[in-house]
Write an enzyme that holds these catalytic residues in place. Structure first.
Site, short mmCIF file in Angstrom:
data_model
loop_
_atom_site.label_atom_id
_atom_site.label_comp_id
_atom_site.label_asym_id
_atom_site.label_seq_id
_atom_site.Cartn_x
_atom_site.Cartn_y
_atom_site.Cartn_z
N GLY A 12 0.83 -1.21 0.00
CA GLY A 12 0.00 0.00 0.00
C GLY A 12 0.86 1.25 0.00
N VAL A 63 -2.76 -7.62 -1.80
CA VAL A 63 -2.24 -8.38 -0.65
C VAL A 63 -3.18 -9.50 -0.22
CG1 VAL A 63 -0.75 -6.56 0.28
CG2 VAL A 63 -3.16 -6.69 1.01
N ASN A 89 1.21 -2.37 5.39
CA ASN A 89 0.49 -1.10 5.53
C ASN A 89 -0.84 -1.09 4.77
OD1 ASN A 89 0.34 2.05 5.74
ND2 ASN A 89 0.25 1.59 3.55
N TYR A 154 -13.57 -3.10 10.41
CA TYR A 154 -12.21 -2.53 10.43
C TYR A 154 -11.54 -2.78 11.80
CZ TYR A 154 -8.63 1.18 9.92
OH TYR A 154 -7.46 1.89 9.86
N ALA A 156 -12.23 -5.12 13.97
CA ALA A 156 -11.93 -6.55 14.11
C ALA A 156 -10.67 -6.91 13.33
CB ALA A 156 -13.11 -7.38 13.63
N LYS A 158 -8.15 -4.96 12.62
CA LYS A 158 -6.95 -4.39 13.26
C LYS A 158 -6.64 -5.09 14.59
CE LYS A 158 -6.07 -1.41 10.02
NZ LYS A 158 -4.86 -1.54 9.20
N ILE A 187 -4.92 10.07 11.81
CA ILE A 187 -3.83 10.59 10.98
C ILE A 187 -4.45 11.25 9.75
CG2 ILE A 187 -1.72 10.01 9.70
CD1 ILE A 187 -1.52 9.35 12.73
P1 NAP Z 1 -4.93 5.15 1.97
O1 NAP Z 1 -4.56 6.58 1.79
O2 NAP Z 1 -6.30 4.70 1.57
O3 NAP Z 1 -3.81 4.24 1.28
C1 NAP Z 1 -3.92 2.83 1.29
C2 NAP Z 1 -3.16 2.27 0.09
O4 NAP Z 1 -3.34 0.84 0.09
C3 NAP Z 1 -3.70 2.79 -1.24
O5 NAP Z 1 -2.63 3.08 -2.13
C4 NAP Z 1 -4.53 1.61 -1.73
O6 NAP Z 1 -4.66 1.54 -3.14
C5 NAP Z 1 -3.73 0.44 -1.21
N1 NAP Z 1 -4.53 -0.79 -1.20
C6 NAP Z 1 -5.86 -0.93 -1.00
N2 NAP Z 1 -6.22 -2.21 -1.12
C7 NAP Z 1 -5.10 -2.91 -1.40
C8 NAP Z 1 -4.82 -4.29 -1.64
N3 NAP Z 1 -5.80 -5.20 -1.63
N4 NAP Z 1 -3.54 -4.65 -1.90
C9 NAP Z 1 -2.56 -3.73 -1.94
N5 NAP Z 1 -2.76 -2.42 -1.73
C10 NAP Z 1 -4.00 -2.01 -1.46
O7 NAP Z 1 -4.82 4.74 3.54
P2 NAP Z 1 -3.95 5.40 4.71
O8 NAP Z 1 -4.79 6.36 5.45
O9 NAP Z 1 -2.64 5.84 4.20
O10 NAP Z 1 -3.77 4.13 5.65
C11 NAP Z 1 -2.65 3.27 5.56
C12 NAP Z 1 -2.74 2.25 6.70
O11 NAP Z 1 -2.80 2.91 7.95
C13 NAP Z 1 -3.98 1.36 6.62
O12 NAP Z 1 -3.67 0.05 7.01
C14 NAP Z 1 -4.92 2.01 7.61
O13 NAP Z 1 -5.85 1.09 8.13
C15 NAP Z 1 -3.93 2.47 8.68
N6 NAP Z 1 -4.42 3.55 9.54
C16 NAP Z 1 -4.77 4.76 9.00
C17 NAP Z 1 -5.23 5.76 9.87
C18 NAP Z 1 -5.60 7.12 9.38
O14 NAP Z 1 -6.04 7.94 10.20
N7 NAP Z 1 -5.46 7.44 8.11
C19 NAP Z 1 -5.34 5.51 11.24
C20 NAP Z 1 -4.98 4.26 11.72
C21 NAP Z 1 -4.52 3.28 10.87
P3 NAP Z 1 -5.95 2.24 -3.84
O15 NAP Z 1 -5.79 3.69 -3.63
O16 NAP Z 1 -5.86 1.83 -5.28
O17 NAP Z 1 -7.15 1.66 -3.13
#
Ligand code: NAP
Length: 246
Positions: A12, A63, A89, A154, A156, A158, A187
């Site tokens: 990701g 993934v 990620n 989500y 569950a 995590k 974030i």
């Molecule tokens: P994001 O901006 O949505 O980026 C996620 C990336 O993962 C995107 O490039 C997406 O591609 C890719 N992706 C989605 N499905 C996938 C798959 N099946 N295989 C490979 N790649 C895939 O999310 P983010 O906010 O940066 O979050 C990143 C991580 O941090 C996640 O695990 C999220 O749960 C965790 N997190 C985020 C926050 C927050 O506040 N943002 C808080 C806690 C935890 P597409 O764009 O093509 O879908």
């Protein structure tokens, strides 16, 4: 943080937190494999990595597909010979109240967030065992610890990642492989940008630091856990949340 010459793989990694982790690892001297379901995005990020004077490889992989993950690890090892750091990620949300949550949205979130981390960790462990070193860093979430209304799937996934982290850490601690999780709070990324202002205000009220986190805050914790400074730390959940959970 000096991680010169280490080989890192980030899933990701095309945008958001994953992209910042990729760039922070590259800035610390790592050669970085940028994997994402979005190949164009991964390629653009990999191009930026190369401008920092280290090597990079963009790979398309879903993934949640065992075949994709297997090909991703094989190609990475073929090109770089080893993987020192894996950052799980990639993650998605499909929020709804439990009563309205569709089974397909439950399955999809569990498949990408939790099964994805399982598949990537399983595939990377064997080469890490052979090289007798490695770091796996799972990007979980505070909601995996505290729960969140509207995010049963989500949360569950995590919480499952945290259980996976601890169990896998116990299995490979004796092989000099450390597996830890990071639990980010709120974030600022595209994932959170679309939330309503009143929802954001409610979150802000519960954060003792009174400020939202940035992708760099998460990347900083990744750099520490990926470094030799964290060699005696395994099976832990590092909260990056401005004090939200304590
Ligand atoms: P994001 O901006 O949505 O980026 C996620 C990336 O993962 C995107 O490039 C997406 O591609 C890719 N992706 C989605 N499905 C996938 C798959 N099946 N295989 C490979 N790649 C895939 O999310 P983010 O906010 O940066 O979050 C990143 C991580 O941090 C996640 O695990 C999220 O749960 C965790 N997190 C985020 C926050 C927050 O506040 N943002 C808080 C806690 C935890 P597409 O764009 O093509 O879908």
């Amino acid at each position: 943080m000096d991680l010169s010459g280490k080989i890192a793989l980030v899933t990701g990694g095309a945008r958001g937190i994953g992209q910042r982790i990729v760039l922070a690892l590259a800035e610390s001297g790592c050669h970085v494999i940028v994997s994402d379901i979005d190949f164009e995005g991964a390629k653009q990020t990999a191009d930026v990595v190369q401008q920092k004077g280290v090597k990079s490889l963009a790979l398309q992989a879903d993934v949640s597909s065992a075949d994709d993950v297997s090909a991703m690890i094989d190609k990475s090892i073929e090109m770089f010979g080893r993987i020192d750091i894996l950052v799980n990620n990639a993650g998605i949300t499909r929020d709804n109240l439990l009563i309205r949550m569709k089974e397909e949205d439950w399955d999809l979130v569990l498949r990408i967030n939790l099964k994805g981390a399982f598949l990537c960790t399983k595939q990377v462990i064997r080469p890490m065992m052979k090289q007798r070193s490695g770091k796996v860093i799972n990007i979980a979430s505070v909601v995996g610890v505290m729960g969140n209304a509207g995010q049963a799937n989500y949360s569950a996934s995590k919480a499952g990642m945290i259980g996976l982290t601890k169990s896998a850490a116990k299995e490979v601690a004796g092989k000099n492989i450390q597996i830890n999780a990071i639990a980010p709070g709120f974030i600022q990324t595209e994932m959170t940008d679309h939330l309503r202002e009143d929802v954001k205000e409610t979150y802000m009220a519960s954060i003792p630091a009174k400020v939202f986190g940035t992708p760099q805050d998460v990347a900083n914790a990744v750099l520490f856990l990926a470094s030799p400074m964290a060699d005696y730390i395994t099976g832990q959940v590092v909260h990056v949340d401005g004090g939200l959970v304590m």
